[in-house]
Design an enzyme around this catalytic site. Structure first.
Site, PDB file in Angstrom:
ATOM      1  N   CYS A 164       0.855  -1.304   0.085  1.00 41.57           N
ATOM      2  CA  CYS A 164      -0.034   0.058  -0.032  1.00 41.57           C
ATOM      3  C   CYS A 164       0.675   1.301   0.246  1.00 41.57           C
ATOM      4  O   CYS A 164       0.249   2.314  -0.269  1.00 41.57           O
ATOM      5  CB  CYS A 164      -1.008  -0.048   1.159  1.00 41.57           C
ATOM      6  SG  CYS A 164      -1.675  -1.362   1.269  1.00 41.57           S
ATOM      7  N   HIS A 291      -3.173   7.715   6.552  1.00 41.06           N
ATOM      8  CA  HIS A 291      -3.378   6.313   5.723  1.00 41.06           C
ATOM      9  C   HIS A 291      -4.587   5.793   6.015  1.00 41.06           C
ATOM     10  O   HIS A 291      -5.420   5.325   5.308  1.00 41.06           O
ATOM     11  CB  HIS A 291      -2.199   5.203   6.202  1.00 41.06           C
ATOM     12  CG  HIS A 291      -2.178   4.038   5.461  1.00 41.06           C
ATOM     13  ND1 HIS A 291      -2.234   3.904   4.079  1.00 41.06           N
ATOM     14  CD2 HIS A 291      -2.263   2.644   5.873  1.00 41.06           C
ATOM     15  CE1 HIS A 291      -2.233   2.709   3.579  1.00 41.06           C
ATOM     16  NE2 HIS A 291      -2.375   2.127   4.468  1.00 41.06           N
ATOM     17  N   THR A 295      -9.186   0.046   9.543  1.00 43.44           N
ATOM     18  CA  THR A 295      -9.060  -1.049  10.246  1.00 43.44           C
ATOM     19  C   THR A 295      -8.615  -0.849  11.834  1.00 43.44           C
ATOM     20  O   THR A 295      -8.105   0.230  12.063  1.00 43.44           O
ATOM     21  CB  THR A 295      -7.858  -2.077   9.781  1.00 43.44           C
ATOM     22  OG1 THR A 295      -6.808  -1.323   9.812  1.00 43.44           O
ATOM     23  CG2 THR A 295      -8.373  -2.553   8.408  1.00 43.44           C
ATOM     24  N   GLU A 302      -1.892   4.844  14.207  1.00 39.87           N
ATOM     25  CA  GLU A 302      -1.462   6.051  13.568  1.00 39.87           C
ATOM     26  C   GLU A 302      -2.244   7.055  14.253  1.00 39.87           C
ATOM     27  O   GLU A 302      -1.610   8.336  14.583  1.00 39.87           O
ATOM     28  CB  GLU A 302      -2.419   6.174  12.105  1.00 39.87           C
ATOM     29  CG  GLU A 302      -1.736   7.166  11.060  1.00 39.87           C
ATOM     30  CD  GLU A 302      -2.302   7.086   9.739  1.00 39.87           C
ATOM     31  OE1 GLU A 302      -1.771   7.529   8.907  1.00 39.87           O
ATOM     32  OE2 GLU A 302      -2.981   6.359   9.347  1.00 39.87           O
ATOM     33  N   LYS A 320      -9.915   7.625   2.715  1.00 40.52           N
ATOM     34  CA  LYS A 320     -10.561   6.416   2.191  1.00 40.52           C
ATOM     35  C   LYS A 320     -12.076   6.264   2.306  1.00 40.52           C
ATOM     36  O   LYS A 320     -12.673   5.355   1.368  1.00 40.52           O
ATOM     37  CB  LYS A 320      -9.831   5.263   2.802  1.00 40.52           C
ATOM     38  CG  LYS A 320      -8.271   5.197   2.387  1.00 40.52           C
ATOM     39  CD  LYS A 320      -7.573   4.086   3.075  1.00 40.52           C
ATOM     40  CE  LYS A 320      -6.347   3.844   2.360  1.00 40.52           C
ATOM     41  NZ  LYS A 320      -5.387   4.861   2.988  1.00 40.52           N
ATOM     42  N   HIS A 325      -9.831   1.880  -0.246  1.00 38.70           N
ATOM     43  CA  HIS A 325      -8.396   1.709   0.105  1.00 38.70           C
ATOM     44  C   HIS A 325      -7.982   1.243  -1.544  1.00 38.70           C
ATOM     45  O   HIS A 325      -8.457  -0.040  -1.560  1.00 38.70           O
ATOM     46  CB  HIS A 325      -8.084   0.679   1.137  1.00 38.70           C
ATOM     47  CG  HIS A 325      -6.672   0.523   1.212  1.00 38.70           C
ATOM     48  ND1 HIS A 325      -5.492   1.236   0.619  1.00 38.70           N
ATOM     49  CD2 HIS A 325      -5.704  -0.109   2.248  1.00 38.70           C
ATOM     50  CE1 HIS A 325      -4.269   1.017   0.810  1.00 38.70           C
ATOM     51  NE2 HIS A 325      -4.610   0.110   2.240  1.00 38.70           N
ATOM     52  N   PHE A 383       1.850  -3.250   4.012  1.00 44.56           N
ATOM     53  CA  PHE A 383       2.099  -4.562   4.783  1.00 44.56           C
ATOM     54  C   PHE A 383       3.491  -4.848   4.832  1.00 44.56           C
ATOM     55  O   PHE A 383       4.288  -4.288   4.028  1.00 44.56           O
ATOM     56  CB  PHE A 383       1.494  -5.803   3.961  1.00 44.56           C
ATOM     57  CG  PHE A 383      -0.080  -6.187   4.202  1.00 44.56           C
ATOM     58  CD1 PHE A 383      -0.670  -5.241   5.116  1.00 44.56           C
ATOM     59  CD2 PHE A 383      -0.710  -7.210   3.502  1.00 44.56           C
ATOM     60  CE1 PHE A 383      -1.995  -5.498   5.572  1.00 44.56           C
ATOM     61  CE2 PHE A 383      -1.944  -7.213   4.086  1.00 44.56           C
ATOM     62  CZ  PHE A 383      -2.734  -6.518   4.892  1.00 44.56           C
TER      63      PHE A 383
END
Length: 396
Positions: A164, A291, A295, A302, A320, A325, A383
């Site tokens: 990402c 970002h 989730t 963050e 988003k 995403h 990731f």
């Protein structure tokens, strides 16, 4: 800490996503707080979730000259090039510098894997069907090969695939190519399309929300996946009103395959390095596009980083909720949204979110706010703990 870099001009940029084609469509959606997310109608197998799907790709094959490159991902790239006169801007850039001095740096997470999925679904006596046998459709560099053919660039051509953060890191690679004298300009491209392996793969990780994503909401249930194409043209000099890339920070904490470091160490390092290369203190940042995947763990980590680094004078949010995403395209798409926010002095609040997570500091904006934005950051975390923060500024 890294040294300060010379700002680079972003002489053209554009985006295509579920919000529409081009900058005007995206700016209008931000101002109207209109999401592009809708119920999943992409996978033939049922999966209850929301997606950010780009209209018209199935009915828009590539021109005959590029038939061997025809895939959903490359179709989206071609569609994106047509917006905002970007293709013309690249051709003018090639005339200025020469094709051999214009680099092409692309970011993608899945490339044309959708075409490979389709080929396996349509096996003909154990072989790929003729229209899906071209080898360049089944490689991570499929996007780069297609764009090089379509644009006519002859400088360095690189593909970045760091999940990402892919199309955020291409800004950093381009800056190094220009600073080292390997190119005089760089075309940046980030493109990723929906495909079954990604939708069902993220669902298997229990990260997909059954409803539209709600970044930083206390009751968030996961992410919504989308697709997008974003492009930017980076040069040493540009018009006086062209926005600038001020800095970037990259890190890899390698904490876990799919979970962020619980203290956000990689995110903190990327943020600190971006500020150092831009010669900025945190208080000088007006806005941060987070970002914000919606989730549980990503948003919590963050939010903690934001609380430690910024005070309420810096506004932060995630976009988003508008686009979903978009994986490997998220970095450049959200950079484009950040640049649009700077153009209109608009802080886009976290769409779909109503009750802030308790970890959110006073910096968070949940409703749109009008305020001057001279300096802005954009976070992209992938990731494996592969992180990138970009710093942008107005020309003056």
């Amino acid at each position: 800490m890294p040294s300060r870099i010379r700002p680079l001009a972003i002489t053209a940029f554009t985006a295509t996503s579920a919000l529409g084609r081009g900058r005007a469509a995206h700016a209008a959606a931000l101002h109207a707080r209109r999401s592009g997310l809708r119920a999943n109608d992409f996978t033939p197998e049922p999966l209850a979730c929301a997606i950010g799907r780009v209209e018209g790709l199935e009915a828009a094959p590539l021109p005959a000259a590029y038939a061997d490159h025809d895939s959903r991902n490359n179709r989206l790239a071609w569609m994106g090039l047509a917006a905002d006169g970007f293709l013309d801007a690249v051709r003018e850039c090639i005339e200025r510098h020469g094709a051999g001095r214009v680099a092409l740096v692309v970011g993608t997470s899945t490339s044309s894997i959708g075409a490979t999925e389709q080929a396996y679904r349509e096996l003909d006596h154990g072989r790929f069907p003729p229209h899906l046998q071209a080898a360049n459709l089944h490689t991570p560099h499929s996007l780069g090969e297609f764009l090089e053919a379509a644009l006519g660039t002859r400088g360095p051509c690189l593909t970045v695939a760091t999940a990402c953060s892919s199309s955020a890191k291409i800004f950093a690679k381009a800056e190094r190519l220009l600073r080292l004298g390997l190119a005089d300009a760089a075309v940046l491209a980030g493109v990723d399309t929906l495909c079954g392996s990604v939708l069902f793969g993220f669902n298997a990780l229990e990260l997909v929300s059954p409803e539209v994503c709600r970044p930083f909401d206390a009751a968030r249930r996961g992410l919504s996946l989308g697709e997008a194409a974003g492009f930017a043209l980076l040069e040493r000099d540009g018009a006086a009103d062209a926005p600038r890339l001020l800095g970037y920070g990259e890190s890899s904490d390698a904490y876990h395959m799919s979970t962020p470091h619980p203290e956000g160490l990689g995110a903190r390092r990327a943020l600190a390095d971006a500020l150092a290369r831009a010669g900025l203190a945190p208080r000088e940042v007006d806005y941060v596009n987070l970002h914000g995947t919606a989730t549980l763990k990503n948003d919590a980590v963050e939010a903690a980083v934001v609380a430690d680094v910024f005070d309420a004078s810096t506004r932060v949010s995630a976009t988003k909720g508008w686009t979903g995403h978009t994986l490997g395209a998220a970095g450049i798409l959200e950079s484009a949204l950040t640049l649009l926010a700077m153009e209109s002095d608009l802080v886009p609040g976290c769409l779909n979110s109503t009750v802030p997570d308790p970890a959110c500091s006073a910096s968070f904006a949940f409703d749109n706010e009008s305020r001057p934005i001279r300096v802005a950051l954009s976070n992209s975390f992938g990731f494996g703990g592969n992180n990138c923060t970009l710093a942008f500024g107005r020309a003056h």
